[in-house]
Design a protein around this motif. Sequence first.
Motif, PDB file in Angstrom:
ATOM      1  N   GLY A  12       0.454  -1.175  -0.107  1.00 18.98           N
ATOM      2  CA  GLY A  12      -0.090   0.140  -0.013  1.00 18.98           C
ATOM      3  C   GLY A  12       0.923   1.177  -0.006  1.00 18.98           C
ATOM      4  O   GLY A  12       0.046   2.389  -0.060  1.00 18.98           O
ATOM      5  N   GLY A  13       2.135   1.238   0.396  1.00 15.76           N
ATOM      6  CA  GLY A  13       2.989   2.423   0.163  1.00 15.76           C
ATOM      7  C   GLY A  13       3.317   2.900   1.707  1.00 15.76           C
ATOM      8  O   GLY A  13       2.604   2.965   2.337  1.00 15.76           O
ATOM      9  N   ALA A  14       4.635   3.464   1.624  1.00 15.27           N
ATOM     10  CA  ALA A  14       5.066   3.874   2.918  1.00 15.27           C
ATOM     11  C   ALA A  14       4.291   4.941   3.395  1.00 15.27           C
ATOM     12  O   ALA A  14       3.996   5.172   4.546  1.00 15.27           O
ATOM     13  CB  ALA A  14       6.522   4.270   2.746  1.00 15.27           C
ATOM     14  N   GLU A  15       3.823   5.955   2.603  1.00 14.82           N
ATOM     15  CA  GLU A  15       3.318   7.153   2.947  1.00 14.82           C
ATOM     16  C   GLU A  15       1.819   6.877   3.717  1.00 14.82           C
ATOM     17  O   GLU A  15       1.508   7.422   4.668  1.00 14.82           O
ATOM     18  CB  GLU A  15       2.961   8.136   1.839  1.00 14.82           C
ATOM     19  N   ALA A  16       1.025   5.859   3.050  1.00 10.14           N
ATOM     20  CA  ALA A  16      -0.127   5.271   3.622  1.00 10.14           C
ATOM     21  C   ALA A  16      -0.012   4.880   4.980  1.00 10.14           C
ATOM     22  O   ALA A  16      -0.987   5.108   5.836  1.00 10.14           O
ATOM     23  CB  ALA A  16      -0.812   4.394   2.516  1.00 10.14           C
ATOM     24  N   TRP A  17       0.795   3.868   4.955  1.00  9.53           N
ATOM     25  CA  TRP A  17       1.309   3.310   6.291  1.00  9.53           C
ATOM     26  C   TRP A  17       1.594   4.182   7.535  1.00  9.53           C
ATOM     27  O   TRP A  17       1.202   4.042   8.545  1.00  9.53           O
ATOM     28  CB  TRP A  17       2.222   2.096   6.289  1.00  9.53           C
ATOM     29  N   ARG A  18       2.517   5.117   7.119  1.00  8.50           N
ATOM     30  CA  ARG A  18       3.007   6.189   8.010  1.00  8.50           C
ATOM     31  C   ARG A  18       1.642   6.944   8.466  1.00  8.50           C
ATOM     32  O   ARG A  18       1.686   7.616   9.834  1.00  8.50           O
ATOM     33  CB  ARG A  18       3.788   7.260   7.468  1.00  8.50           C
ATOM     34  N   LYS A  19       0.658   7.065   8.031  1.00  2.57           N
ATOM     35  CA  LYS A  19      -0.536   7.993   8.520  1.00  2.57           C
ATOM     36  C   LYS A  19      -1.265   7.037   9.498  1.00  2.57           C
ATOM     37  O   LYS A  19      -2.068   7.609  10.188  1.00  2.57           O
ATOM     38  CB  LYS A  19      -1.624   8.092   7.268  1.00  2.57           C
ATOM     39  N   ILE A  20      -1.132   5.699   9.502  1.00  7.01           N
ATOM     40  CA  ILE A  20      -1.843   4.993  10.475  1.00  7.01           C
ATOM     41  C   ILE A  20      -1.118   5.128  11.975  1.00  7.01           C
ATOM     42  O   ILE A  20       0.110   4.390  12.054  1.00  7.01           O
ATOM     43  CB  ILE A  20      -1.842   3.602   9.975  1.00  7.01           C
ATOM     44  N   GLN A  21      -1.775   5.747  13.002  1.00  2.00           N
ATOM     45  CA  GLN A  21      -1.186   5.703  14.269  1.00  2.00           C
ATOM     46  C   GLN A  21      -1.912   4.658  15.150  1.00  2.00           C
ATOM     47  O   GLN A  21      -1.065   4.398  16.174  1.00  2.00           O
ATOM     48  CB  GLN A  21      -1.456   7.057  14.883  1.00  2.00           C
ATOM     49  N   THR A  22      -3.018   4.298  14.903  1.00  2.52           N
ATOM     50  CA  THR A  22      -3.466   3.039  15.711  1.00  2.52           C
ATOM     51  C   THR A  22      -4.477   2.318  14.671  1.00  2.52           C
ATOM     52  O   THR A  22      -4.634   2.657  13.649  1.00  2.52           O
ATOM     53  CB  THR A  22      -4.717   3.570  16.611  1.00  2.52           C
ATOM     54  N   MET A  23      -4.481   0.987  15.142  1.00  3.06           N
ATOM     55  CA  MET A  23      -5.327  -0.207  14.589  1.00  3.06           C
ATOM     56  C   MET A  23      -5.892  -0.923  15.177  1.00  3.06           C
ATOM     57  O   MET A  23      -5.056  -1.478  16.472  1.00  3.06           O
ATOM     58  CB  MET A  23      -4.212  -0.940  13.362  1.00  3.06           C
ATOM     59  N   VAL A  24      -6.951  -1.594  15.072  1.00  2.83           N
ATOM     60  CA  VAL A  24      -7.762  -2.779  15.854  1.00  2.83           C
ATOM     61  C   VAL A  24      -8.212  -3.697  15.235  1.00  2.83           C
ATOM     62  O   VAL A  24      -8.662  -3.542  13.846  1.00  2.83           O
ATOM     63  CB  VAL A  24      -9.038  -2.016  16.600  1.00  2.83           C
ATOM     64  N   TRP A  25      -7.869  -5.090  15.383  1.00  2.00           N
ATOM     65  CA  TRP A  25      -8.319  -6.133  14.641  1.00  2.00           C
ATOM     66  C   TRP A  25      -9.580  -6.875  15.619  1.00  2.00           C
ATOM     67  O   TRP A  25      -9.084  -6.975  16.894  1.00  2.00           O
ATOM     68  CB  TRP A  25      -7.168  -7.120  14.368  1.00  2.00           C
ATOM     69  N   GLN A  26     -10.513  -7.289  15.215  1.00  2.00           N
ATOM     70  CA  GLN A  26     -11.478  -8.443  15.745  1.00  2.00           C
ATOM     71  C   GLN A  26     -11.588  -9.284  14.943  1.00  2.00           C
ATOM     72  O   GLN A  26     -11.679  -9.500  13.585  1.00  2.00           O
ATOM     73  CB  GLN A  26     -12.677  -7.405  16.144  1.00  2.00           C
ATOM     74  N   GLY A  27     -11.947 -10.670  15.542  1.00  2.00           N
ATOM     75  CA  GLY A  27     -12.035 -11.805  15.366  1.00  2.00           C
ATOM     76  C   GLY A  27     -11.960 -12.650  16.104  1.00  2.00           C
ATOM     77  O   GLY A  27     -12.585 -12.686  17.218  1.00  2.00           O
ATOM     78  N   HIS A  28     -11.768 -14.018  15.507  1.00  2.00           N
ATOM     79  CA  HIS A  28     -11.558 -15.310  16.511  1.00  2.00           C
ATOM     80  C   HIS A  28     -10.292 -16.122  16.069  1.00  2.00           C
ATOM     81  O   HIS A  28      -9.725 -15.930  15.138  1.00  2.00           O
ATOM     82  CB  HIS A  28     -12.759 -15.992  16.270  1.00  2.00           C
ATOM     83  N   VAL A  29      -9.845 -16.684  17.297  1.00  3.03           N
ATOM     84  CA  VAL A  29      -8.755 -17.650  17.163  1.00  3.03           C
ATOM     85  C   VAL A  29      -9.288 -19.350  17.163  1.00  3.03           C
ATOM     86  O   VAL A  29     -10.249 -19.453  17.787  1.00  3.03           O
ATOM     87  CB  VAL A  29      -7.974 -17.614  18.483  1.00  3.03           C
ATOM     88  N   GLU A  30      -8.621 -19.838  16.200  1.00  8.51           N
ATOM     89  CA  GLU A  30      -8.887 -21.374  16.299  1.00  8.51           C
ATOM     90  C   GLU A  30      -7.686 -21.844  16.736  1.00  8.51           C
ATOM     91  O   GLU A  30      -6.590 -21.725  15.869  1.00  8.51           O
ATOM     92  CB  GLU A  30      -9.383 -21.742  14.586  1.00  8.51           C
ATOM     93  N   SER A  31      -7.706 -22.745  17.748  1.00  6.22           N
ATOM     94  CA  SER A  31      -6.735 -23.195  18.406  1.00  6.22           C
ATOM     95  C   SER A  31      -6.634 -24.637  18.364  1.00  6.22           C
ATOM     96  O   SER A  31      -7.532 -25.249  18.918  1.00  6.22           O
ATOM     97  CB  SER A  31      -6.369 -22.566  19.784  1.00  6.22           C
TER      98      SER A  31
END
Length: 277
Positions: free
Chosen positions: A42-61
């Motif tokens: 996605g390019g360095a500039e786009a990633w530099r703009k991301i200061q926080t990120m949240v993932w939600q989902g599930h774990v299959e263990s």
Amino acid sequence: MKRIAMWTLAACIPALAFTGEPATEPGLSVAQIVEKNVVARGGAEAWRKIQTMVWQGHVESANSAVPTLPFALEMKRPNKTRFQITALNQMAVRVFDGTQGWKLRPAHSGKLDLQPYTPEEVKFAQEEQVIDGPLIDHEQKGVAVSLDGVDDVEGRKSYRLNVRLPSGVSHHMWIDAQTFLDIKYDRETRNPKGQPVTVSVFYRNYQSVEGLQIPLLIETGVGATPRTNKLVIEKVALNPPLDDWRFAKPDAPGHSTSVSIGPETPQAARDTHRPGR
């Protein structure tokens, strides 16, 4: 980014569909491989703009009696992380505030047991490149990257990179020679008996989230065992508000223990079980 909180699992492989097999590019330098990887994601500039990120989902263990375990992973630059998982109405949390980490989990007594990170866990968390991983802006991060060779990873030609972190610890990561996305990541650790083992993390089912390529399936295995853990990401939020207290010692009173991704927030996948290639 990912490889990112590799506490439970972390890493992935592309899920792009190809109408044909494009020719791989021979004789690429490590700088060219890294550049193509950054562009593909996605390019360095786009990633530099991301200061926080949240993932939600599930774990299959493979190590759990419960088939799926809901989770939420919160990340904030430079390296704050919070991983919360729920099983049988009980919650376990791992948080790292950039300097210290804690583990809150159910004890045999039924009460919650709070323990600090071990020195090894602190070291690993401090080395983690939250949000964007080790390759983007690697020189500014003090990460040295060299090309070790070319391997076949699950039937795909892949460049094997040696990634040396500022601490001097080195890991291997593999870049798909056609998509130039991360495909595999290895690190050395020790099992509960203190024996050295290799943790292998595979990045799968990449999807575009506001122009960023993010793997929605992260599969982790230890050594040669066929038993793996899968982190299935169902929702992704970019730059949601995350207060620093969320990454503090998890016994602070009066604070919510979960973050919700509402319908107005970017959602990554409609079908996280689609084929990973």
